[in-house]
Design a protein around this motif. Structure first.
Motif, short mmCIF file in Angstrom:
data_model
loop_
_atom_site.label_atom_id
_atom_site.label_comp_id
_atom_site.label_asym_id
_atom_site.label_seq_id
_atom_site.Cartn_x
_atom_site.Cartn_y
_atom_site.Cartn_z
N LEU A 97 -24.61 120.40 -35.47
CA LEU A 97 -24.08 119.81 -36.71
C LEU A 97 -24.51 120.61 -37.93
CD1 LEU A 97 -24.68 116.06 -35.85
CD2 LEU A 97 -22.46 117.22 -35.92
N GLU A 98 -25.80 120.96 -37.98
CA GLU A 98 -26.34 121.69 -39.14
C GLU A 98 -25.66 123.04 -39.33
OE1 GLU A 98 -28.58 120.81 -41.46
OE2 GLU A 98 -29.31 118.92 -40.64
N ILE A 99 -25.39 123.77 -38.24
CA ILE A 99 -24.75 125.08 -38.41
C ILE A 99 -23.30 124.94 -38.85
CG2 ILE A 99 -26.30 126.28 -36.82
CD1 ILE A 99 -24.01 126.33 -34.77
N ASN A 100 -22.75 123.74 -38.74
CA ASN A 100 -21.40 123.47 -39.21
C ASN A 100 -21.40 122.79 -40.59
OD1 ASN A 100 -19.15 124.14 -37.17
ND2 ASN A 100 -20.86 123.38 -35.92
N GLY A 101 -22.55 122.83 -41.27
CA GLY A 101 -22.62 122.32 -42.63
C GLY A 101 -22.73 120.82 -42.75
N ILE A 102 -23.11 120.16 -41.67
CA ILE A 102 -23.25 118.71 -41.68
C ILE A 102 -24.73 118.36 -41.61
CG2 ILE A 102 -22.73 116.60 -40.40
CD1 ILE A 102 -20.16 118.06 -39.44
N HIS A 103 -25.19 117.56 -42.56
CA HIS A 103 -26.60 117.14 -42.57
C HIS A 103 -26.81 116.19 -41.39
CE1 HIS A 103 -30.50 115.92 -44.08
NE2 HIS A 103 -30.14 114.69 -43.77
N ALA A 104 -27.78 116.49 -40.57
CA ALA A 104 -28.06 115.65 -39.40
C ALA A 104 -29.50 115.19 -39.41
CB ALA A 104 -27.77 116.42 -38.12
N GLU A 105 -29.68 113.92 -39.14
CA GLU A 105 -31.01 113.36 -38.93
C GLU A 105 -31.03 112.78 -37.53
OE1 GLU A 105 -33.06 111.22 -41.89
OE2 GLU A 105 -31.88 112.12 -43.51
N ALA A 106 -32.21 112.57 -37.01
CA ALA A 106 -32.33 112.12 -35.63
C ALA A 106 -33.24 110.91 -35.51
CB ALA A 106 -32.86 113.25 -34.76
N ALA A 107 -32.91 110.08 -34.53
CA ALA A 107 -33.75 108.93 -34.17
C ALA A 107 -33.84 108.92 -32.65
CB ALA A 107 -33.12 107.64 -34.68
N GLU A 108 -35.01 108.52 -32.14
CA GLU A 108 -35.20 108.55 -30.70
C GLU A 108 -34.98 107.19 -30.03
OE1 GLU A 108 -40.01 108.18 -30.29
OE2 GLU A 108 -39.16 110.16 -30.73
N SER A 109 -34.67 106.17 -30.84
CA SER A 109 -34.43 104.85 -30.26
C SER A 109 -33.50 104.05 -31.16
CB SER A 109 -35.75 104.08 -30.11
OG SER A 109 -36.25 103.72 -31.40
N GLY A 110 -32.95 103.00 -30.58
CA GLY A 110 -32.09 102.11 -31.37
C GLY A 110 -32.85 101.44 -32.50
N HIS A 111 -34.09 101.02 -32.22
CA HIS A 111 -34.92 100.39 -33.26
C HIS A 111 -35.15 101.35 -34.43
CE1 HIS A 111 -35.91 96.69 -31.17
NE2 HIS A 111 -36.24 97.38 -30.08
N ASN A 133 -19.35 118.67 -25.25
CA ASN A 133 -18.62 119.90 -25.50
C ASN A 133 -18.66 120.11 -27.01
OD1 ASN A 133 -16.08 121.24 -26.49
ND2 ASN A 133 -15.88 121.64 -24.29
N SER A 134 -19.21 121.24 -27.46
CA SER A 134 -19.40 121.48 -28.90
C SER A 134 -18.09 121.45 -29.68
CB SER A 134 -20.08 122.83 -29.12
OG SER A 134 -21.37 122.81 -28.60
N LEU A 135 -17.04 122.03 -29.11
CA LEU A 135 -15.75 122.04 -29.82
C LEU A 135 -15.18 120.64 -29.96
CD1 LEU A 135 -14.10 125.25 -28.27
CD2 LEU A 135 -15.13 124.98 -30.55
N LEU A 136 -15.25 119.86 -28.89
CA LEU A 136 -14.75 118.49 -28.94
C LEU A 136 -15.59 117.64 -29.90
CD1 LEU A 136 -12.80 116.33 -27.92
CD2 LEU A 136 -14.35 115.96 -25.98
N LEU A 137 -16.90 117.81 -29.84
CA LEU A 137 -17.78 117.08 -30.75
C LEU A 137 -17.41 117.36 -32.21
CD1 LEU A 137 -20.36 115.42 -31.43
CD2 LEU A 137 -21.62 117.58 -31.31
N MET A 138 -17.27 118.63 -32.57
CA MET A 138 -16.97 118.97 -33.95
C MET A 138 -15.57 118.52 -34.35
SD MET A 138 -19.78 119.86 -35.05
CE MET A 138 -19.09 119.90 -36.69
N LEU A 195 -14.83 112.50 -40.53
CA LEU A 195 -15.21 112.83 -41.91
C LEU A 195 -13.98 112.97 -42.81
CD1 LEU A 195 -18.11 115.38 -41.34
CD2 LEU A 195 -18.29 113.02 -42.17
N LEU A 196 -12.91 113.56 -42.30
CA LEU A 196 -11.68 113.69 -43.08
C LEU A 196 -11.11 112.31 -43.40
CD1 LEU A 196 -9.39 115.28 -44.36
CD2 LEU A 196 -8.32 115.42 -42.09
N ARG A 197 -11.06 111.45 -42.41
CA ARG A 197 -10.55 110.08 -42.62
C ARG A 197 -11.41 109.35 -43.65
NH1 ARG A 197 -9.58 109.11 -37.73
NH2 ARG A 197 -11.57 108.25 -37.08
N LYS A 198 -12.72 109.54 -43.59
CA LYS A 198 -13.61 108.90 -44.57
C LYS A 198 -13.35 109.43 -45.97
CE LYS A 198 -18.42 107.97 -45.74
NZ LYS A 198 -18.10 107.94 -47.14
#
Length: 188
Positions: A25-39, A111-116, A123-126
């Motif tokens: 995500l980051e290399i595609n210009g999207i800010h990404a944060e991570a969480a390791e659990s639902g909580h 799949n990276s292409l499908l994910l992006m 993001l476009l719809r938003k």
């Protein structure tokens, strides 16, 4: 570095998966944060805003289904699009996620292409929905100005709209010219 195009929260108990998706995500210009659990994800989402949540289904303590249900029952979180990700490869899981309110479902390994493609589509719809909401708000200001009594006309709310370089700006500038002229004619 490209400018930030959106904010995504990646929720996965597997550290390697979190790092790979976050990096993609980051290399595609999207800010990404991570969480390791639902909580942890729910806690982060209550303090920060995200455009999309990528949510793994199979996690200890609180699985992705439960996390999704809690998000969709919370008025502050329910409108955030969620893309479920999982190694589960059965139609029942996909249907359950969609019925719970997920926007989409992607199988692991991702799949990276499908994910992006999916992220970019959401993001476009938003962005389009945000533009529509902005336009509707500005049209409301214009309508209020047009409906105001001549003596009650306040040009201040039109200033920011009039500064736009589009049809709304053009309309606001016309209203700014017309209402004072009408007021002068009605109060010689």
């Amino acid at each position: 570095m490209t400018p930030e195009r959106g904010r995504v929260l990646v929720v996965d108990d597997d550290r390697t998966n979190r790092m790979m998706v976050t990096y993609r995500l980051e290399i595609n210009g999207i800010h990404a944060e991570a969480a390791e659990s639902g909580h942890q994800a729910l806690g982060i989402m209550r303090t920060e805003t995200f455009d999309i949540v990528l949510l793994d289904i199979l996690m200890p303590q609180m699985d992705g289904y439960t996390t999704l249900e809690l998000m969709k029952s919370d008025p502050a979180l329910r409108d955030t699009p969620v893309v479920m990700i999982s190694q589960l490869d059965d139609m029942d899981s996909v249907v359950r996620c969609l019925e719970l309110g997920a926007e989409d479902y992607l199988p692991k390994p991702l799949n990276s292409l499908l994910l992006m493609a999916r992220i970019n589509g959401i993001l476009l719809r938003k962005r389009l929905m945000d533009m529509e909401e902005d336009c509707d708000t500005h049209l409301g200001v214009l309508i209020e100005a047009l409906n105001s009594e001549n003596d009650a006309f306040d040009p201040e709310p039109l200033r920011s709209i009039a500064g736009r370089d589009d049809r709304l700006g053009e309309c606001a500038r016309a209203v700014q010219r017309i209402i004072p002229a009408v007021s002068r004619r009605s109060h010689p």
